[in-house]
Motif scaffolding. Structure first.
Motif, PDB file in Angstrom:
ATOM      1  N   GLN A 491      27.257  27.742  37.652  1.00  0.00           N
ATOM      2  CA  GLN A 491      25.821  27.603  37.871  1.00  0.00           C
ATOM      3  C   GLN A 491      25.492  26.236  38.452  1.00  0.00           C
ATOM      4  OE1 GLN A 491      23.478  30.162  37.381  1.00  0.00           O
ATOM      5  NE2 GLN A 491      22.310  28.703  38.620  1.00  0.00           N
ATOM      6  N   ALA A 492      26.185  25.206  37.962  1.00  0.00           N
ATOM      7  CA  ALA A 492      25.963  23.852  38.490  1.00  0.00           C
ATOM      8  C   ALA A 492      26.346  23.786  39.963  1.00  0.00           C
ATOM      9  CB  ALA A 492      26.778  22.838  37.685  1.00  0.00           C
ATOM     10  N   LYS A 493      27.448  24.445  40.329  1.00  0.00           N
ATOM     11  CA  LYS A 493      27.847  24.480  41.737  1.00  0.00           C
ATOM     12  C   LYS A 493      26.797  25.198  42.584  1.00  0.00           C
ATOM     13  CE  LYS A 493      32.907  24.347  41.329  1.00  0.00           C
ATOM     14  NZ  LYS A 493      34.146  25.127  41.559  1.00  0.00           N
ATOM     15  N   ALA A 494      26.301  26.319  42.052  1.00  0.00           N
ATOM     16  CA  ALA A 494      25.277  27.075  42.774  1.00  0.00           C
ATOM     17  C   ALA A 494      24.015  26.247  42.965  1.00  0.00           C
ATOM     18  CB  ALA A 494      24.950  28.374  42.036  1.00  0.00           C
ATOM     19  N   ASN A 495      23.725  25.405  41.985  1.00  0.00           N
ATOM     20  CA  ASN A 495      22.531  24.551  42.056  1.00  0.00           C
ATOM     21  C   ASN A 495      22.806  23.237  42.774  1.00  0.00           C
ATOM     22  OD1 ASN A 495      21.221  26.501  40.543  1.00  0.00           O
ATOM     23  ND2 ASN A 495      21.492  25.416  38.595  1.00  0.00           N
ATOM     24  N   GLN A 496      24.059  23.067  43.252  1.00  0.00           N
ATOM     25  CA  GLN A 496      24.488  21.827  43.909  1.00  0.00           C
ATOM     26  C   GLN A 496      24.265  20.616  42.998  1.00  0.00           C
ATOM     27  OE1 GLN A 496      22.385  21.987  47.725  1.00  0.00           O
ATOM     28  NE2 GLN A 496      24.196  22.901  48.669  1.00  0.00           N
ATOM     29  N   ASP A 497      24.523  20.822  41.720  1.00  0.00           N
ATOM     30  CA  ASP A 497      24.392  19.756  40.728  1.00  0.00           C
ATOM     31  C   ASP A 497      25.769  19.129  40.534  1.00  0.00           C
ATOM     32  OD1 ASP A 497      23.974  18.121  38.547  1.00  0.00           O
ATOM     33  OD2 ASP A 497      22.740  19.559  37.451  1.00  0.00           O
ATOM     34  N   ALA A 498      26.110  18.171  41.412  1.00  0.00           N
ATOM     35  CA  ALA A 498      27.452  17.574  41.398  1.00  0.00           C
ATOM     36  C   ALA A 498      27.776  16.828  40.104  1.00  0.00           C
ATOM     37  CB  ALA A 498      27.614  16.650  42.604  1.00  0.00           C
ATOM     38  N   PRO A 499      26.859  16.028  39.549  1.00  0.00           N
ATOM     39  CA  PRO A 499      27.201  15.326  38.296  1.00  0.00           C
ATOM     40  C   PRO A 499      27.539  16.267  37.157  1.00  0.00           C
ATOM     41  CG  PRO A 499      25.275  14.322  39.319  1.00  0.00           C
ATOM     42  CD  PRO A 499      25.549  15.582  40.072  1.00  0.00           C
ATOM     43  N   LEU A 500      26.765  17.345  36.998  1.00  0.00           N
ATOM     44  CA  LEU A 500      27.042  18.300  35.932  1.00  0.00           C
ATOM     45  C   LEU A 500      28.363  19.012  36.185  1.00  0.00           C
ATOM     46  CD1 LEU A 500      26.359  19.888  33.405  1.00  0.00           C
ATOM     47  CD2 LEU A 500      24.894  21.387  34.797  1.00  0.00           C
ATOM     48  N   SER A 501      28.599  19.428  37.422  1.00  0.00           N
ATOM     49  CA  SER A 501      29.849  20.111  37.750  1.00  0.00           C
ATOM     50  C   SER A 501      31.057  19.228  37.459  1.00  0.00           C
ATOM     51  CB  SER A 501      29.842  20.523  39.228  1.00  0.00           C
ATOM     52  OG  SER A 501      31.069  21.104  39.592  1.00  0.00           O
ATOM     53  N   GLN A 502      30.972  17.951  37.845  1.00  0.00           N
ATOM     54  CA  GLN A 502      32.083  17.033  37.608  1.00  0.00           C
ATOM     55  C   GLN A 502      32.279  16.776  36.125  1.00  0.00           C
ATOM     56  OE1 GLN A 502      34.385  16.047  39.373  1.00  0.00           O
ATOM     57  NE2 GLN A 502      35.100  13.989  38.880  1.00  0.00           N
ATOM     58  N   ALA A 503      31.190  16.628  35.381  1.00  0.00           N
ATOM     59  CA  ALA A 503      31.299  16.396  33.933  1.00  0.00           C
ATOM     60  C   ALA A 503      31.980  17.578  33.249  1.00  0.00           C
ATOM     61  CB  ALA A 503      29.914  16.162  33.336  1.00  0.00           C
ATOM     62  N   ILE A 504      31.621  18.791  33.630  1.00  0.00           N
ATOM     63  CA  ILE A 504      32.226  19.987  33.024  1.00  0.00           C
ATOM     64  C   ILE A 504      33.702  20.074  33.388  1.00  0.00           C
ATOM     65  CG2 ILE A 504      32.208  22.504  32.974  1.00  0.00           C
ATOM     66  CD1 ILE A 504      29.180  22.360  33.501  1.00  0.00           C
ATOM     67  N   LYS A 505      34.025  19.803  34.644  1.00  0.00           N
ATOM     68  CA  LYS A 505      35.423  19.862  35.082  1.00  0.00           C
ATOM     69  C   LYS A 505      36.287  18.913  34.266  1.00  0.00           C
ATOM     70  CE  LYS A 505      38.396  18.962  39.088  1.00  0.00           C
ATOM     71  NZ  LYS A 505      38.438  18.537  40.505  1.00  0.00           N
ATOM     72  N   ILE A 506      35.815  17.682  34.076  1.00  0.00           N
ATOM     73  CA  ILE A 506      36.588  16.680  33.335  1.00  0.00           C
ATOM     74  C   ILE A 506      36.758  17.111  31.883  1.00  0.00           C
ATOM     75  CG2 ILE A 506      36.547  14.300  32.484  1.00  0.00           C
ATOM     76  CD1 ILE A 506      35.155  13.563  35.162  1.00  0.00           C
ATOM     77  N   ILE A 507      35.699  17.626  31.281  1.00  0.00           N
ATOM     78  CA  ILE A 507      35.766  18.063  29.884  1.00  0.00           C
ATOM     79  C   ILE A 507      36.735  19.228  29.734  1.00  0.00           C
ATOM     80  CG2 ILE A 507      34.448  19.140  28.015  1.00  0.00           C
ATOM     81  CD1 ILE A 507      32.026  17.510  29.175  1.00  0.00           C
ATOM     82  N   MET A 508      36.641  20.209  30.618  1.00  0.00           N
ATOM     83  CA  MET A 508      37.536  21.372  30.535  1.00  0.00           C
ATOM     84  C   MET A 508      39.000  20.958  30.680  1.00  0.00           C
ATOM     85  SD  MET A 508      35.423  24.266  32.700  1.00  0.00           S
ATOM     86  CE  MET A 508      36.851  25.314  32.816  1.00  0.00           C
ATOM     87  N   ASN A 509      39.269  20.055  31.626  1.00  0.00           N
ATOM     88  CA  ASN A 509      40.645  19.644  31.857  1.00  0.00           C
ATOM     89  C   ASN A 509      41.179  18.742  30.753  1.00  0.00           C
ATOM     90  OD1 ASN A 509      40.945  21.114  34.230  1.00  0.00           O
ATOM     91  ND2 ASN A 509      40.189  19.459  35.510  1.00  0.00           N
ATOM     92  N   SER A 510      40.288  18.171  29.946  1.00  0.00           N
ATOM     93  CA  SER A 510      40.736  17.299  28.856  1.00  0.00           C
ATOM     94  C   SER A 510      41.148  18.094  27.621  1.00  0.00           C
ATOM     95  CB  SER A 510      39.620  16.322  28.467  1.00  0.00           C
ATOM     96  OG  SER A 510      38.587  16.973  27.747  1.00  0.00           O
ATOM     97  N   LEU A 511      40.784  19.375  27.564  1.00  0.00           N
ATOM     98  CA  LEU A 511      41.038  20.138  26.342  1.00  0.00           C
ATOM     99  C   LEU A 511      42.523  20.281  26.051  1.00  0.00           C
ATOM    100  CD1 LEU A 511      38.300  22.891  26.732  1.00  0.00           C
ATOM    101  CD2 LEU A 511      38.253  20.861  25.273  1.00  0.00           C
ATOM    102  N   TYR A 512      43.334  20.520  27.086  1.00  0.00           N
ATOM    103  CA  TYR A 512      44.776  20.588  26.849  1.00  0.00           C
ATOM    104  C   TYR A 512      45.294  19.239  26.371  1.00  0.00           C
ATOM    105  CZ  TYR A 512      49.608  19.642  27.758  1.00  0.00           C
ATOM    106  OH  TYR A 512      50.888  19.194  27.617  1.00  0.00           O
ATOM    107  N   GLY A 513      44.854  18.158  27.044  1.00  0.00           N
ATOM    108  CA  GLY A 513      45.312  16.825  26.668  1.00  0.00           C
ATOM    109  C   GLY A 513      45.015  16.499  25.218  1.00  0.00           C
TER     110      GLY A 513
END
Length: 794
Positions: A491-513
């Motif tokens: 949804q953030a990508k669809a809304n072109q909300d780059a800060p939210l999209s980047q924040a979610i990406k970082i959080i998701m990728n940190s879960l394995y770590g």
């Protein structure tokens, strides 16, 4: 300024800071909120610190008189060993400390005892940044913020702008304050500019300068300014470790109460003489450091000086001629041209502000806090973010978190890295799995709670993992959290909300770590291995399917597969082939997971990049292909060719400017079929004639104070010691000092105090040789041959 707030039963706002105080009736939680009417202090009285204990261990605590007032209550909760637990409630901070001490001494296991009361109150109610409190106002004292006594709280969604200011100090060598620059924007969007400067008014008046008689007056004026302007957020460059630490020390030196927090609270530090973001205490205000937040948002720079970053992002630098020797110039301006110093000071503040706006760091920090429940302004803290997200769901499922990690030394493997096939290629496709590890967690139902519950379930009700793990198919928590985050990101990508999209990406990728970290109580090698080893299987199977289509896979790394199409493809064919391969592999995974596991696949392979030309080097001194190192050319969105370096010297800051420039030119020549050997010979000839003196300078910052380094042999450390010996300037030995040096026949020497001739052999054999050798090797030549031939001509 104190806003007028009408007495209402509902208060909405953004939580800026969190606090706890001891009252006679128990703990009092305090939250400073930014509201539409201004800052408000929310108080929640009669609260308790909560932790958990095995119900069978309750009696062990009754023997200790100092714990007699602890309230104990049995709850329908269990630990991960499926034992019943009881909650322990402490209404006194000292009582809580005694409980933790006694439990440790008696080897009694406590669960979640490290979660602070002011955080738990929000976590358990799924409150992150925006909240709605229900209660009533009380009469506020003159000069402090309104106070709201709350009984209940619930999450809210707000659009609440926060007021920020960029702050920067200028000072002498000894730390005496010269001026403070303040830059921001008012609520109506107008620019705010102010410099408080020690000195007398000048003939030419500058409207943003406020003159004060001395340093003491400067500090008092700054305290008064904070009360009047009342910012929610303070930003700067090393603003905590330098600016606020310096201000604190100077105020302490003069015996001045540094009441720049809200509610007339003083700036303080939780640990004396440890001036770090995690030890800063500033009531009601958030501090964001530009360096820390650029790193948190995964921006990468060779250097993180304000000059370098602003030049890179804004194409503008500091308003001073000699940045490398700025202290001397600042001292000269203070003595002879204070308006010019004020301009320099204000420019530094503005540059930080412009960097935050350019990179959307304000929005990123807010979105990260809204997603994770971390305090606004807290960087890092992946484990704490995981706990905030996971814990309330875990409790509602009937469990408390473990007290310690489950693993006993068995560790999971890292990401899959395939042996590469070295060589020079045309038309390499890079196919990437989108968020591979989060997708594996979601697809294969990997979950701490699911791992525990699968023990008592039939195989038909579980999904097999690795190292003997299996996961329940019933109501997993972590896969659902990832599902929710994935939907938010789309949804953030669809809304072109780059800060939210980047924040979610970082959080998701940190879960394995987090699951793979011993610092997390949920860490279990079965969890981490079930992610990484599944990733290995996925990458190997994907390679097999692609090769069945008649293509060669020359490399693979974690989530990326490099496919060689062959030489005879045009751009349209490349695009069609990349999309077809990704689509077919995705379909094969959907079918395989349905047939083998009865699972829905959330694995998504994407056609990410087309390298028109590509070079995979060998390991140095070997015929074996390298890993995580390559160079390629691809077209930008503007249709221009771009050189991409991965893991090469080009992207490392410990190589000279000459080496990096020459490496770039060598690959340009290689891919454009231009003369490489002649260029190397010409470069060496010019180097020996002294033509590249400016490109031989290495630049490194001290990451800690010079005396704190255990290894003393690094060239920049030797240069720093020589610089100090020559100048007696202690600032060159301190953390963050910028050291410029060259390699001479006597070793590393500072540029400003070089006494020995340049060691040209070092630059030829240790800098140019390693970057030229891979290219020469595919031409069946060596750097030693080229240089020996060249030496005979000199």
């Amino acid at each position: 300024m104190n806003p007028t707030v009408s007495a209402s039963q509902i208060l909405k706002g953004r939580v800026l800071t969190r606090h706890v105080t001891q009252q006679k009736t128990g703990l009092s939680l305090e939250y400073v909120l930014a509201t539409a009417s201004g800052p408000v202090i929310v108080e929640i009285p009669e609260q308790e610190h909560v932790c958990f204990i095995r119900t069978t261990d309750e009696g062990l605590l009754s023997e200790h008189r100092e714990l007699s007032n602890i309230r104990c209550k049995r709850l329908p909760l269990r630990n991960f060993q499926r034992e019943n637990v009881s909650a322990l409630y402490c209404s006194d901070i000292r009582q809580q400390r005694n409980l933790i001490r006694v439990a440790k001494d008696q080897a009694i296991e406590l669960y979640e005892s490290d979660i602070k009361a002011e955080h738990r109150f929000l976590i358990e109610r799924f409150i992150a940044l925006d909240t709605e409190f229900i209660g009533h106002y009380v009469d506020a004292k003159q000069g402090i913020e309104p106070r709201f006594i709350a009984k209940k709280a619930r999450p809210a969604e707000l659009v609440q702008p926060l007021k920020a200011i960029s702050l920067d100090f200028e000072c002498s060598f000894s730390g005496e304050l010269y001026s403070v620059g303040l830059y921001g924007q008012t609520e109506n969007g107008a620019v705010f500019e102010k410099v408080i400067m020690v000195g007398q008014p000048q003939e030419v008046e500058v409207n943003y300068i406020q003159w004060v008689n001395n340093e003491v007056a400067l500090i008092h004026e700054l305290v008064a300014w904070f009360k009047e302007y009342d910012p929610d957020i303070i930003i700067g460059w090393s603003v905590v470790t330098f600016d606020l630490a310096l201000l604190y020390r100077r105020a302490k030196h003069h015996g001045i109460a540094l009441a720049i927090g809200r509610n007339n609270q003083n700036l303080s530090w939780k640990v004396e003489d440890k001036y770090r973001p995690e030890t800063l205490s500033l009531y009601g205000r958030v501090v964001l450091d530009g360096i820390d937040w650029l790193k948190a948002a995964f921006y990468q720079f060779d250097r993180y000086s304000l000059e370098f970053v602003s030049r890179t992002l804004l194409d503008e630098g500091k308003a001073i001629d000699n940045v490398g020797n700025r202290m001397d110039e600042i001292n000269d301006l203070f003595a002879n041209d204070k308006p010019a110093l004020a301009h320099y000071n204000l420019t530094e503040s503005r540059l930080v502000w412009d960097i935050f706006k350019k990179t959307q760091l304000f929005d990123f920090a807010i979105e990260r806090a809204k997603l994770t429940g971390l305090e606004l302004g807290r960087v890092g803290a992946s484990v704490a973010a995981f706990m905030n997200l996971y814990l309330p769901h875990l409790h509602r499922s009937g469990y408390v978190a473990p007290s310690t990690p489950a693993s006993d030394g068995i560790e999971s493997p890292g990401g899959y890295v395939m042996d590469s096939v070295p060589g020079l290629y045309k038309h390499i496709l890079v196919l990437d799995f989108k968020s591979l590890y989060p997708s594996i967690i979601r697809t294969f139902l990997i979950d701490p709670k699911g791992l525990v519950e699968s023990v008592q379930e039939d195989d038909s009700e579980t999904v097999a993992g690795y190292l003997g793990a299996s996961f329940s198919r019933k109501t997993p928590i972590l896969p659902q959290l990832i599902k929710h985050l994935s939907e938010q990101r789309e949804q953030a990508k669809a809304n072109q909300d780059a800060p939210l999209s980047q924040a979610i990406k970082i959080i998701m990728n940190s879960l394995y770590g987090v699951l793979g970290s011993r610092g997390c109580v949920f860490h279990d090698a079965k969890l981490a291995s079930s992610i990484t080893m599944r990733g290995h299987e996925i990458m190997k199977q994907t390679r097999s399917w692609i090769e069945e289509e008649g293509f060669e896979v020359i490399y693979g790394d974690t989530d990326s597969t490099f496919v060689w199409l062959g030489n005879d493809y045009d751009e349209q064919q490349v695009q069609a082939t990349g999309k077809r391969l990704a689509s077919k592999v995705n379909q094969q995974w959907r079918q395989k997971l349905t047939d083998d596991f009865k699972l829905e696949s959330f694995l998504e392979l994407e056609f990410e990049t087309h390298f028109e030309q590509f070079f995979m080097p060998t390991l140095r001194g070997s015929a074996e292909g390298s890993k995580k190192r390559y160079v390629g050319t691809k077209l930008t969105v503007k249709g221009e060719k771009e050189l991409i370096f991965k893991g090469m010297e080009q992207v490392r800051s410990d190589w000279s400017p000459l080496a990096r420039r020459v490496q770039y030119e060598l690959y340009e020549r290689l891919f454009n079929h231009q003369d490489v050997e002649g260029y190397i010979k010409s470069t060496i000839e010019k180097l020996n004639r002294g033509a590249y003196s400016e490109e031989l300078i290495f630049v490194k910052n001290l990451r800690r104070n010079l005396e704190d380094y255990t290894a003393k042999s690094s060239p920049h450390l030797k240069a720093a010691r020589l610089l100090f010996d020559a100048t007696n300037d202690e600032s060159v030995t301190k953390r963050g000092a910028r050291i410029e040096y060259v390699m001479t026949i006597s070793g590393a020497e500072p540029v400003s105090h070089q006494t020995s001739p340049i060691d040209f052999d070092y630059y030829i054999n240790r800098q140019l040789g390693p970057i030229a050798e891979p290219i020469l090797s595919i031409m069946n030549k060596s750097f030693s041959q080229v240089t020996s031939n060249q030496m005979t001509l000199i």
